[in-house]
Enzyme design. Structure first.
Site, PDB file in Angstrom:
ATOM      1  N   CYS A 256       0.857  -1.185   0.000  1.00  0.00           N
ATOM      2  CA  CYS A 256       0.000   0.000   0.000  1.00  0.00           C
ATOM      3  C   CYS A 256       0.888   1.227   0.000  1.00  0.00           C
ATOM      4  O   CYS A 256       2.108   1.117   0.105  1.00  0.00           O
ATOM      5  CB  CYS A 256      -0.887   0.046   1.242  1.00  0.00           C
ATOM      6  SG  CYS A 256      -2.029  -1.336   1.375  1.00  0.00           S
TER       7      CYS A 256
ATOM      8  N   GLY B 288      -0.569   0.453  -5.013  1.00  0.00           N
ATOM      9  CA  GLY B 288      -1.881  -0.101  -4.715  1.00  0.00           C
ATOM     10  C   GLY B 288      -2.935   0.540  -5.586  1.00  0.00           C
ATOM     11  O   GLY B 288      -2.959   1.760  -5.720  1.00  0.00           O
TER      12      GLY B 288
ATOM     13  N   ASN C 240       0.568   1.000   5.925  1.00  0.00           N
ATOM     14  CA  ASN C 240       1.220   0.156   4.927  1.00  0.00           C
ATOM     15  C   ASN C 240       1.964  -0.937   5.685  1.00  0.00           C
ATOM     16  O   ASN C 240       2.799  -0.626   6.536  1.00  0.00           O
ATOM     17  CB  ASN C 240       2.188   0.990   4.082  1.00  0.00           C
ATOM     18  CG  ASN C 240       3.006   0.167   3.087  1.00  0.00           C
ATOM     19  OD1 ASN C 240       4.038   0.613   2.629  1.00  0.00           O
ATOM     20  ND2 ASN C 240       2.552  -1.023   2.753  1.00  0.00           N
ATOM     21  N   GLY C 241       1.664  -2.186   5.357  1.00  0.00           N
ATOM     22  CA  GLY C 241       2.303  -3.308   6.046  1.00  0.00           C
ATOM     23  C   GLY C 241       1.262  -4.317   6.437  1.00  0.00           C
ATOM     24  O   GLY C 241       0.120  -4.256   5.977  1.00  0.00           O
TER      25      GLY C 241
ATOM     26  N   TYR D 172      11.573  -4.722  -6.786  1.00  0.00           N
ATOM     27  CA  TYR D 172      10.356  -4.589  -7.596  1.00  0.00           C
ATOM     28  C   TYR D 172       9.435  -3.457  -7.185  1.00  0.00           C
ATOM     29  O   TYR D 172       8.932  -2.722  -8.024  1.00  0.00           O
ATOM     30  CB  TYR D 172       9.564  -5.912  -7.552  1.00  0.00           C
ATOM     31  CG  TYR D 172       8.198  -5.782  -8.172  1.00  0.00           C
ATOM     32  CD1 TYR D 172       8.048  -5.775  -9.553  1.00  0.00           C
ATOM     33  CD2 TYR D 172       7.059  -5.630  -7.380  1.00  0.00           C
ATOM     34  CE1 TYR D 172       6.797  -5.628 -10.134  1.00  0.00           C
ATOM     35  CE2 TYR D 172       5.809  -5.481  -7.949  1.00  0.00           C
ATOM     36  CZ  TYR D 172       5.678  -5.483  -9.325  1.00  0.00           C
ATOM     37  OH  TYR D 172       4.459  -5.334  -9.894  1.00  0.00           O
TER      38      TYR D 172
HETATM   39  P1  5GP Z   1       5.383 -14.492 -13.252  1.00  0.00           P
HETATM   40  O1  5GP Z   1       6.225 -14.652 -14.480  1.00  0.00           O
HETATM   41  O2  5GP Z   1       5.997 -15.159 -12.085  1.00  0.00           O
HETATM   42  O3  5GP Z   1       3.960 -14.858 -13.466  1.00  0.00           O
HETATM   43  O4  5GP Z   1       5.300 -12.920 -12.897  1.00  0.00           O
HETATM   44  C1  5GP Z   1       6.474 -12.217 -12.670  1.00  0.00           C
HETATM   45  C2  5GP Z   1       6.180 -10.764 -12.852  1.00  0.00           C
HETATM   46  O5  5GP Z   1       5.364 -10.308 -11.795  1.00  0.00           O
HETATM   47  C3  5GP Z   1       7.457  -9.959 -12.831  1.00  0.00           C
HETATM   48  O6  5GP Z   1       7.527  -9.217 -14.031  1.00  0.00           O
HETATM   49  C4  5GP Z   1       7.304  -9.037 -11.647  1.00  0.00           C
HETATM   50  O7  5GP Z   1       7.629  -7.715 -12.055  1.00  0.00           O
HETATM   51  C5  5GP Z   1       5.872  -9.122 -11.242  1.00  0.00           C
HETATM   52  N1  5GP Z   1       5.718  -9.206  -9.792  1.00  0.00           N
HETATM   53  C6  5GP Z   1       6.463  -9.821  -8.882  1.00  0.00           C
HETATM   54  N2  5GP Z   1       5.972  -9.688  -7.640  1.00  0.00           N
HETATM   55  C7  5GP Z   1       4.872  -8.924  -7.743  1.00  0.00           C
HETATM   56  C8  5GP Z   1       3.938  -8.398  -6.802  1.00  0.00           C
HETATM   57  O8  5GP Z   1       3.996  -8.622  -5.600  1.00  0.00           O
HETATM   58  N3  5GP Z   1       2.958  -7.625  -7.315  1.00  0.00           N
HETATM   59  C9  5GP Z   1       2.866  -7.348  -8.628  1.00  0.00           C
HETATM   60  N4  5GP Z   1       1.921  -6.556  -9.054  1.00  0.00           N
HETATM   61  N5  5GP Z   1       3.714  -7.836  -9.538  1.00  0.00           N
HETATM   62  C10 5GP Z   1       4.713  -8.622  -9.114  1.00  0.00           C
HETATM   63 MG    MG Z   2       7.071  -7.181 -14.144  1.00  0.00          MG
END
Ligand code: 5GP
Ligand code: MG
Ligand code: SF4
Length: 452
Positions: free
Chosen positions: A2, A28, A102-103, A245
């Site tokens: 968040c 979020g 947030n958390g 990320y």
């Molecule tokens: P996968 O290939 O495992 O389906 O998806 C990986 C992608 O999901 C990566 O491009 C990464 O940027 C994104 N990603 C990783 N962790 C999260 C997260 O917690 N939330 C969101 N929205 N995207 C994530």
């Molecule tokens: Mg991605």
């Protein structure tokens, strides 16, 4: 994940909060809200959806006063329902109190049961409401003391802003899992999850709120700030995944520029996981771009934008339903066949979680004519779920929880697959930020109990 934002003593406080939330939208996208005050009562507006759709000038003009806090919601604990959208505002013996969080509190369930037994009535399924009930039950006559007493009973991750008619309080849990920074806008204190919110509103970055630090802005004393460390000293455990990320690359988080950290992760990845004879490095946009720039620089392999991302849909992962996520990959990422046809590619992504994105993308890249695909991930395998505010899937859905690298490679259909080592990640992340990271989703090394 968040986002939170708050400002005290400013003209157009609600408007600035709206802008701050806009800059933090990536944290979020399920709902957002603002509570403001001119020193007596609270004015609140919150809804599901994106910041730009929820607020307009008419709504903002009703959020009166010089002090405001706001929140962008990304559901972790509690479902995606409107009762769970923050800020929460509650009336009690201390008057009204507003809160944004947030958390994720790891002992919320136990505390909720206990509080319900003692007569508290919960209006949401969010862990954040626990803090309000604990404040309400406190015998202390002052928000600052009641808040400390409440927070001494909770465990887990929290960066919080708490507002009443006298104080705006910013506090970070003793391990400092989630970021929280302080800035000034024309001398008025501003708090935000990430510094990028300050850039947008023309505020100056001052510093990170330290893990375990509580900052109190006294609204009736010309917004003077005081700082306390009310909790037992604990080793910091900042979320390393913010650097990988979550945070925006133009933010300054945990004392380092996210862009630069990600680029350095790419350089480290090139050292650890070379891809000899590849023709080009291409990122999975947008999250893989910065590591790909670093990889390309270090490996001396040309960088190309071989995949184009449509910006008219949100982050696929953020959609809670699998059917929507699958559809999203097709909509979102399209290979440029003129660029990649006949070429051997190093494809860089920041993380591999369920593998659904990568699997589909690799199939599309092959259809578009790629000769070979070497997938490189600028983080270690995600082997464990997060209990501290990031909505990683359950162990069963985490590809790396039960599969070795070779199995994952074969599942996603790459010619080779290489991850960054945990050691490499921590070396790069701590260059500017110092030691003290949580890396449990990559190591299983949980800094505090994960459930009730
Ligand atoms: P996968 O290939 O495992 O389906 O998806 C990986 C992608 O999901 C990566 O491009 C990464 O940027 C994104 N990603 C990783 N962790 C999260 C997260 O917690 N939330 C969101 N929205 N995207 C994530
Ligand atoms: Mg991605
Ligand atoms: Fe961050 Fe992973 Fe720790 Fe969760 S488990 S706080 S995502 S490093």
């Amino acid at each position: 994940m968040c986002a939170i934002f708050g400002i005290a003593g400013a003209d157009e406080a609600a408007n600035l909060t709206y802008l701050g939330l806009h800059a933090l939208q990536h944290r979020g996208q399920e709902g957002a809200g603002i509570v403001s005050t001119e020193g007596t009562k609270p004015f609140i507006h919150k809804d599901r959806g994106l910041v730009g759709d929820i607020f307009n000038s008419e709504v903002i003009s009703k959020l009166k006063g010089h002090t405001a806090i706001g929140h962008n919601r990304y559901s972790t604990t509690g479902g995606n329902t409107s009762e769970n959208i923050q800020p929460f505002v509650m009336k009690g013996s201390l008057g009204w109190i507003g809160i944004v969080h947030n958390g994720n509190l790891t002992n919320a369930e136990t505390l909720t049961k206990q509080l319900e037994k003692e007569g508290s009535i919960f209006q949401s399924t969010s862990d954040t409401e626990v803090v309000l009930h604990l404040i309400a039950k406190s015998q202390k006559r002052d928000l600052r003391e009641a808040l400390v007493q409440a927070l001494k009973q909770v465990d887990g991750a929290y960066s919080l802003l708490v507002l009443n008619s006298s104080f705006l309080v910013a506090v970070r849990d003793p391990r400092g899992f989630r970021p929280l920074v302080l800035g000034y806008k024309e001398g008025k204190p501003v708090f935000a999850s990430e510094s990028t919110a300050f850039d947008l509103i023309g505020a100056q970055y001052e510093r990170e709120i330290a893990p375990g630090e509580m900052m109190v802005v006294s609204l009736s004393e010309n917004n003077s700030i005081s700082s306390f460390f009310p909790f037992a000293n604990t080793a910091p455990k900042r979320c390393v995944f913010e650097q990988v990320y979550f945070a925006r690359p133009d933010s300054f988080v945990f004392n380092s520029t996210v862009y630069q950290t990600r680029k350095n992760l790419g350089k480290q990845l090139a050292k650890e996981q070379p891809a000899p004879n590849a023709d080009m490095v291409i990122p999975v946009p947008d999250s893989g771009v910065y590591a790909a720039i670093g990889y390309s620089e270090a490996a001396k392999i040309p960088f190309e934008m071989g995949i184009i991302r449509s910006h008219y849909i949100g982050r696929t992962f953020i959609e809670p339903r699998q059917s929507i996520r699958d559809f999203g990959v097709k909509l979102k990422l399209n290979p440029v066949s003129e660029v990649i046809r006949g070429k051997s590619l190093v494809v860089i992504d920041d993380s591999l979680v369920r593998g659904t994105t990568s699997k589909k993308l690799i199939a599309h890249l092959r259809e578009a004519g790629a000769r070979a695909i070497h997938l490189r991930i600028s983080a270690p395998p995600t082997t464990h779920p997060c209990f501290y505010g990031v909505d990683t899937p359950t162990t069963a859905e985490l590809l790396a929880a039960t599969n070795c690298v070779e199995k994952i490679r074969s599942f996603v259909g790459a010619d080779s697959l290489g991850y960054l080592s945990l050691e490499g990640l921590l070396t790069v992340a701590s260059e500017k930020s110092g030691d003290g990271f949580c890396h449990a989703c990559f190591s299983g090394d949980y800094p505090c109990p994960t459930s009730n």
